[in-house]
Design an enzyme around this catalytic site. Structure first.
Site, PDB file in Angstrom:
ATOM      1  CG  ASP A   1      -2.160   1.301   1.193  1.00  0.00           C
ATOM      2  OD1 ASP A   1      -2.241   1.585  -0.146  1.00  0.00           O
ATOM      3  OD2 ASP A   1      -2.721   1.614   2.202  1.00  0.00           O
TER       4      ASP A   1
ATOM      5  CG  HIS B   1      -0.254   2.210  -9.147  1.00  0.00           C
ATOM      6  ND1 HIS B   1      -1.050   1.926  -8.447  1.00  0.00           N
ATOM      7  CD2 HIS B   1      -1.663   2.967  -9.655  1.00  0.00           C
ATOM      8  CE1 HIS B   1      -1.584   2.085  -7.866  1.00  0.00           C
ATOM      9  NE2 HIS B   1      -2.483   2.714  -8.400  1.00  0.00           N
TER      10      HIS B   1
ATOM     11  CG  LEU C   1       9.104 -17.867  -3.176  1.00  0.00           C
ATOM     12  CD1 LEU C   1       8.832 -17.031  -1.774  1.00  0.00           C
ATOM     13  CD2 LEU C   1       9.340 -16.110  -3.883  1.00  0.00           C
TER      14      LEU C   1
HETATM   15  C1  IPE Z   1      -5.064  -2.785   0.123  1.00  0.00           C
HETATM   16  O1  IPE Z   1      -5.131  -0.986   0.338  1.00  0.00           O
HETATM   17  C2  IPE Z   1      -6.082  -3.301  -1.360  1.00  0.00           C
HETATM   18  C3  IPE Z   1      -4.063  -3.358  -2.191  1.00  0.00           C
HETATM   19  C4  IPE Z   1      -3.228  -3.363  -1.601  1.00  0.00           C
HETATM   20  C5  IPE Z   1      -4.455  -4.092  -3.200  1.00  0.00           C
HETATM   21  P1  IPE Z   1      -6.240  -0.078  -0.469  1.00  0.00           P
HETATM   22  O2  IPE Z   1      -5.115   0.739  -0.888  1.00  0.00           O
HETATM   23  O3  IPE Z   1      -7.110  -0.704  -1.686  1.00  0.00           O
HETATM   24  O4  IPE Z   1      -6.799  -0.401   0.886  1.00  0.00           O
HETATM   25  P2  IPE Z   1      -7.706   0.469   1.597  1.00  0.00           P
HETATM   26  O5  IPE Z   1      -9.097   1.417   0.638  1.00  0.00           O
HETATM   27  O6  IPE Z   1      -7.167   1.867   1.650  1.00  0.00           O
HETATM   28  O7  IPE Z   1      -8.555  -0.263   2.677  1.00  0.00           O
HETATM   29  C1  IPE Z   2      -1.600  -0.075  -3.447  1.00  0.00           C
HETATM   30  O1  IPE Z   2      -1.482   1.983  -3.940  1.00  0.00           O
HETATM   31  C2  IPE Z   2      -1.738  -0.293  -5.296  1.00  0.00           C
HETATM   32  C3  IPE Z   2      -3.337  -0.745  -4.517  1.00  0.00           C
HETATM   33  C4  IPE Z   2      -4.442  -0.520  -3.988  1.00  0.00           C
HETATM   34  C5  IPE Z   2      -3.115  -1.327  -6.038  1.00  0.00           C
HETATM   35  P1  IPE Z   2      -2.657   3.164  -3.472  1.00  0.00           P
HETATM   36  O2  IPE Z   2      -3.088   2.603  -4.449  1.00  0.00           O
HETATM   37  O3  IPE Z   2      -3.322   2.361  -2.816  1.00  0.00           O
HETATM   38  O4  IPE Z   2      -1.595   3.685  -2.775  1.00  0.00           O
HETATM   39  P2  IPE Z   2      -2.707   5.177  -1.062  1.00  0.00           P
HETATM   40  O5  IPE Z   2      -3.359   4.304  -0.678  1.00  0.00           O
HETATM   41  O6  IPE Z   2      -3.510   5.592  -2.286  1.00  0.00           O
HETATM   42  O7  IPE Z   2      -0.995   6.093  -1.387  1.00  0.00           O
HETATM   43 MG    MG Z   3      -4.453   2.793  -0.009  1.00  0.00          MG
END
Ligand code: IPE
Ligand code: IPE
Ligand code: MG
Length: 242
Positions: free
Chosen positions: A20, A37, A131
Site C-alpha cells: 500500500d 504503481h 518460492l
Molecule cells: C488494499 O489497499 C489493496 C491492495 C493493496 C491491493 P487499498 O489502498 O485498496 O485499501 P484501503 O482502501 O486503504 O483500505
Molecule cells: C496500493 O497503493 C496499490 C493498490 C491498491 C493497487 P494505493 O494505490 O492504494 O496507494 P495509496 O494508498 O492511495 O497511497
Molecule cells: Mg491504498
C-alpha cells in the site's frame, strides 16, 4: 523495530504483504498516481528476491482487491496493464528461479487475455519447488469464503459430502490458498493498520507488522526489519505465556 535478523530464530514460512502507498508516494513527488504503481512493480521484484534470499517459502502479495474497482477507469486499466507487463517480462526469470506462481481472486471479472496469461504462467511453473508466489488479483477475503461455501454446498447437494464432515481443514481445502501454510507474518506498508479484506480466514494467527514505508520505497532492509520484528514476537496460539 530491531534491525538484525536473528540467525537462530526461524524466518516466517509464509509472508503476506499488503502493498500500500503507491498513490501517496507519487502525490508526494507531484507525480500522477500511476507513476507510483510503476515504481511499486519494481518493489515487487525486490520483495520476491528478498524472500528467496532469506529462505521464506511462500509469499502472497495483494495486487488488486475486489474493492479496487471503485477507482477511476484509467487507474484500473493501468494496473491491469502493469500485471500483463509484470507477467510477460518476469515469467522466464521466475521460472528459471524455480518460483511457483499462483493467482488468487475471482477471475470471472478479469479480461480474457489476463485470464489466459495467468493460466499460462501457472501452468509453466506448476512443478517448481522454490518460492511459492501467490498474487492476489481481484481478491477479496469475504468473496473467497462465500465461493468456498458455494462449492461445499454444491458437494452436499450432490451427495459428495455430508455437513458433519465439514471441519476447518476441509474448509481450508476449498480456499484458493489450498496447500499453502497460513501466513506467519503479514506486512502492510504505508502506515494504514487494517486488513482491507485480505486473507481473512488465513490470517487468523498471523503476526501483523504495520510499517510507515510507502510500497515503492520497500527495500530488502524493510523486509529484514519486518522479519526481525516478527522474530521478536511470542506466538502463543492461545496458550499461556512461558
Ligand atoms: C488494499 O489497499 C489493496 C491492495 C493493496 C491491493 P487499498 O489502498 O485498496 O485499501 P484501503 O482502501 O486503504 O483500505
Ligand atoms: C496500493 O497503493 C496499490 C493498490 C491498491 C493497487 P494505493 O494505490 O492504494 O496507494 P495509496 O494508498 O492511495 O497511497
Ligand atoms: Mg491504498
Amino acid at each position: 523495530m530491531s534491525e538484525l535478523i536473528q540467525n537462530a530464530a526461524p524466518v516466517p514460512r509464509h509472508v503476506a504483504i499488503i502493498m500500500d502507498g503507491n498513490g501517496r508516494w507519487a502525490e508526494a513527488r507531484g507525480l500522477r498516481r500511476i507513476a507510483g504503481h510503476r515504481r511499486g512493480a519494481d518493489a515487487v521484484r525486490t520483495a520476491v528476491r528478498g524472500c528467496q534470499d532469506l529462505g521464506v517459502r511462500c509469499l502472497t502479495i495483494y495486487a488488486f482487491s475486489s474493492e479496487n474497482w471503485k477507482r477511476p477507469a484509467v487507474e484500473i486499466e493501468y494496473l491491469m496493464g502493469l500485471l500483463r507487463l509484470y507477467i510477460e517480462s518476469e515469467i522466464e526469470e521466475l521460472h528459471s528461479a524455480n518460483v511457483k506462481l499462483r493467482f488468487i481472486g475471482n477471475r470471472t471479472q478479469l479480461q480474457d487475455d489476463i485470464v489466459a496469461l495467468i493460466g499460462q504462467a501457472e501452468a509453466l511453473t506448476i512443478k517448481n519447488t522454490g518460492l511459492a508466489l501467490s498474487v492476489a488479483m481481484n481478491y477479496g477475503g469475504r468473496d473467497e469464503i462465500v465461493r468456498a461455501c458455494q462449492r461445499i454446498a454444491t458437494k452436499v447437494e450432490l451427495g459428495e459430502m455430508t455437513p458433519v464432515e465439514l471441519n476447518e481443514d476441509r474448509f481450508a481445502e476449498e480456499l484458493e490458498t489450498f496447500g499453502l501454510p497460513d501466513p506467519d507474518l503479514l506486512i502492510r506498508t504505508s502506515g494504514e493498520q487494517r486488513l482491507s479484506n485480505f486473507l481473512l480466514w488465513q490470517l487468523a494467527y498471523a503476526e501483523l507488522v504495520f510499517i510507515d514505508t510507502l510500497w515503492p520505497d520497500f527495500t530488502l532492509d524493510t523486509l529484514r526489519g519486518a522479519i526481525a520484528e516478527y522474530q521478536s514476537r511470542d506466538r502463543r496460539y492461545g496458550a499461556s505465556s512461558a
